[in-house]
Design a protein around this motif. Structure first.
Motif, PDB file in Angstrom:
ATOM      1  N   SER A 138      76.888  17.650  41.470  1.00 56.87           N
ATOM      2  CA  SER A 138      75.675  17.128  40.830  1.00 56.87           C
ATOM      3  C   SER A 138      75.385  17.839  39.518  1.00 56.87           C
ATOM      4  CB  SER A 138      74.485  17.266  41.783  1.00 56.87           C
ATOM      5  OG  SER A 138      74.319  18.615  42.187  1.00 56.87           O
ATOM      6  N   ARG A 139      75.819  19.092  39.401  1.00 56.96           N
ATOM      7  CA  ARG A 139      75.620  19.844  38.164  1.00 56.96           C
ATOM      8  C   ARG A 139      76.954  20.370  37.649  1.00 56.96           C
ATOM      9  NH1 ARG A 139      70.098  23.525  38.725  1.00 56.96           N
ATOM     10  NH2 ARG A 139      68.670  21.787  39.150  1.00 56.96           N
ATOM     11  N   ALA A 140      77.099  20.355  36.343  1.00 66.98           N
ATOM     12  CA  ALA A 140      78.333  20.847  35.732  1.00 66.98           C
ATOM     13  C   ALA A 140      78.436  22.359  35.879  1.00 66.98           C
ATOM     14  CB  ALA A 140      78.381  20.456  34.259  1.00 66.98           C
ATOM     15  N   SER A 141      79.657  22.840  36.045  1.00 60.62           N
ATOM     16  CA  SER A 141      79.876  24.274  36.212  1.00 60.62           C
ATOM     17  C   SER A 141      79.836  25.026  34.891  1.00 60.62           C
ATOM     18  CB  SER A 141      81.226  24.510  36.903  1.00 60.62           C
ATOM     19  OG  SER A 141      82.279  23.892  36.172  1.00 60.62           O
ATOM     20  N   SER A 142      79.903  24.307  33.771  1.00 65.03           N
ATOM     21  CA  SER A 142      79.854  24.952  32.464  1.00 65.03           C
ATOM     22  C   SER A 142      79.523  23.898  31.403  1.00 65.03           C
ATOM     23  CB  SER A 142      81.198  25.602  32.129  1.00 65.03           C
ATOM     24  OG  SER A 142      82.213  24.605  31.990  1.00 65.03           O
ATOM     25  N   ARG A 143      79.208  24.348  30.201  1.00 61.72           N
ATOM     26  CA  ARG A 143      78.960  23.408  29.106  1.00 61.72           C
ATOM     27  C   ARG A 143      80.204  22.595  28.782  1.00 61.72           C
ATOM     28  NH1 ARG A 143      75.333  26.705  24.575  1.00 61.72           N
ATOM     29  NH2 ARG A 143      73.449  26.944  25.881  1.00 61.72           N
ATOM     30  N   GLU A 144      81.354  23.240  28.858  1.00 58.06           N
ATOM     31  CA  GLU A 144      82.603  22.536  28.578  1.00 58.06           C
ATOM     32  C   GLU A 144      82.847  21.450  29.624  1.00 58.06           C
ATOM     33  OE1 GLU A 144      86.357  21.435  26.954  1.00 58.06           O
ATOM     34  OE2 GLU A 144      84.519  22.322  26.155  1.00 58.06           O
ATOM     35  N   ALA A 145      82.563  21.763  30.901  1.00 57.68           N
ATOM     36  CA  ALA A 145      82.723  20.768  31.959  1.00 57.68           C
ATOM     37  C   ALA A 145      81.783  19.592  31.733  1.00 57.68           C
ATOM     38  CB  ALA A 145      82.472  21.396  33.326  1.00 57.68           C
ATOM     39  N   ALA A 146      80.560  19.894  31.315  1.00 61.40           N
ATOM     40  CA  ALA A 146      79.594  18.821  31.031  1.00 61.40           C
ATOM     41  C   ALA A 146      80.079  17.956  29.869  1.00 61.40           C
ATOM     42  CB  ALA A 146      78.229  19.425  30.717  1.00 61.40           C
ATOM     43  N   ARG A 147      80.708  18.588  28.863  1.00 59.43           N
ATOM     44  CA  ARG A 147      81.216  17.827  27.718  1.00 59.43           C
ATOM     45  C   ARG A 147      82.330  16.887  28.149  1.00 59.43           C
ATOM     46  NH1 ARG A 147      85.439  17.418  24.660  1.00 59.43           N
ATOM     47  NH2 ARG A 147      86.562  19.034  25.813  1.00 59.43           N
TER      48      ARG A 147
END
Length: 412
Positions: A272-281
């Motif tokens: 449900s939540r990204a593990s890092s900003r890069e993962a979210a990107r």
């Protein structure tokens, strides 16, 4: 009008989304005007479909099919045009004909399954009565619980259940693997500095991976969500994996970054939540097609008959099931990344989590692989070579074999 199930309604939305995503009408009108290029005519027909002109699309596609009568792409487009015009019978005939030309077209199979379940019957009252009597005479007076459960299934669900039962051999522990080559058609995915397109890389890698899996683990059934260069909506990819009751769903991608030096291989699972900003990107990049889903979301809200205060048991159960499958996906991603990093001469970028739509509703462990960066000139050159693609395919096959071994050990 026959009632449409929630699953069928979503599949119907897939058809509409495929039209919405097509390029604007008139892009290749000048090429099609001469009437000598069936490909250009087909694209023009697709554009007319996207513009909401099914009758005109049928005329253009008819001209194209007069030149190449057995072309599965043109025939499937004609089926979509009939569907848009409300003629489900002719739509079903066209899509069945397209499938006979290209039986590996999984998207066509999904569409036909939906048509088979929702196609209105046009029998007379007498015919309808005789059919009902025949059906009633074929049903036992009392059904056992398994029989009752099977009778409640849709034809699509019964087919998948029978296929899975036929392959459930404890001696061989046969797996069902669904490989999902990302993007396709008018969606190229990431494009490298020298023009290498992600959609082409991952389709070729997926095909090679299927062969590698079948060679390493005989008896394993491997399915591809797309087998050629056409676009498949994200929801259709997950629907196919669920239809085939897969043991593992692997979405195949090649990465891209504004930082040209970025390189390596990484594995993702859903959370449900990204593990890092890069993962979210990365998730945002792969979920980009969802910007075109607003019409479907609006239709879902209008079709929802439940009062606002109702307890949504279906959603509660779905969330519970998703959490279970996401945990399995997290474990599978660790195994896959370990095998990939040991077998590929690429930087190990580790395991990450993000809310990928294509993984979100999978009813099995699901992972997304980013096998190299096409934005990196060096890795772009490597990924363009057949030998590198064979290495990636072999590594993924090793990962699937490792997951199969873990599953057998866990069952023991």
């Amino acid at each position: 009008m026959m009632p449409i199930s929630r699953r069928s309604f979503l599949i119907a939305g897939i058809l509409g989304l495929a039209g919405v995503l097509a390029p604007g009408p008139g892009v290749l009108s000048s090429l099609a005007a001469g009437g000598q290029d069936p490909v250009a005519l087909g694209i023009e027909g697709q554009n007319l479909l996207a513009a909401g002109e099914p009758q005109q699309a049928m005329a253009v596609l008819g001209r194209a099919l007069s030149m190449v009568p057995d072309d599965p792409w043109l025939t499937s487009l004609l089926g979509r045009a009939y569907l848009a015009a409300g003629d489900h019978v002719k739509a079903g005939e066209a899509l069945h004909a397209a499938s006979s030309c290209a039986p590996e077209d999984e998207y066509g199979k999904l569409v036909r399954s939906w048509l088979d379940e929702t196609q209105p019957r046009e029998e007379t009252a007498a015919q309808g009565a005789s059919i009902q009597e025949a059906e009633e005479s074929a049903i036992p007076e009392e059904l056992s619980e398994p029989e009752a459960a099977e009778s409640a299934m849709t034809p699509l669900e019964r087919e998948a259940q029978k296929e899975k039962a036929a392959l459930s051999d404890t001696r061989t522990s046969a797996m069902r693997v669904v490989l999902d080559p990302g993007h396709g058609g008018f969606d190229p995915g990431a494009v490298g500095p020298n023009g290498l397109q992600e959609k082409d890389v991952v389709l070729d890698v997926a095909r090679r991976t299927a062969r590698a899996i079948e060679a390493e683990a005989p008896g394993t059934r491997v399915f591809l969500t797309r087998s050629d260069d056409y676009y498949l909506p994200l929801s259709a990819r997950t629907a196919l994996a669920n239809r085939y009751a897969a043991d593992i769903f692997i979405s195949c991608h090649a990465n891209a970054s504004r930082t040209r030096s970025a390189h390596g291989v990484e594995t993702y699972h859903c959370a449900s939540r990204a593990s890092s900003r890069e993962a979210a990107r990365v998730a945002a990049m792969e979920n980009a097609a969802l910007a075109l889903d607003e019409a479907q979301k609006s239709a879902d809200r209008k079709a929802d008959w439940r009062p606002v205060c109702a307890v949504d048991v279906e959603s509660i159960l779905a969330r519970w099931q998703s959490a279970h499958h996401w945990e399995e996906g997290a474990r599978a991603s660790v195994v896959m990344q370990d095998v990939l990093s040991r077998n590929l001469d690429m930087r190990d970028r580790g395991v990450h989590a993000a809310n990928f739509f294509v993984l979100r509703n999978a009813r099995m462990p699901a992972v997304l692989l980013e096998t190299g960066f096409v934005s990196n000139p060096s890795e772009e050159r490597r990924l363009s070579r057949p030998e590198t693609r064979d290495q990636v395919a072999a590594a993924v096959a090793h990962g699937v074999a490792a997951l199969a071994r873990n599953g057998r050990e866990g069952a023991a």
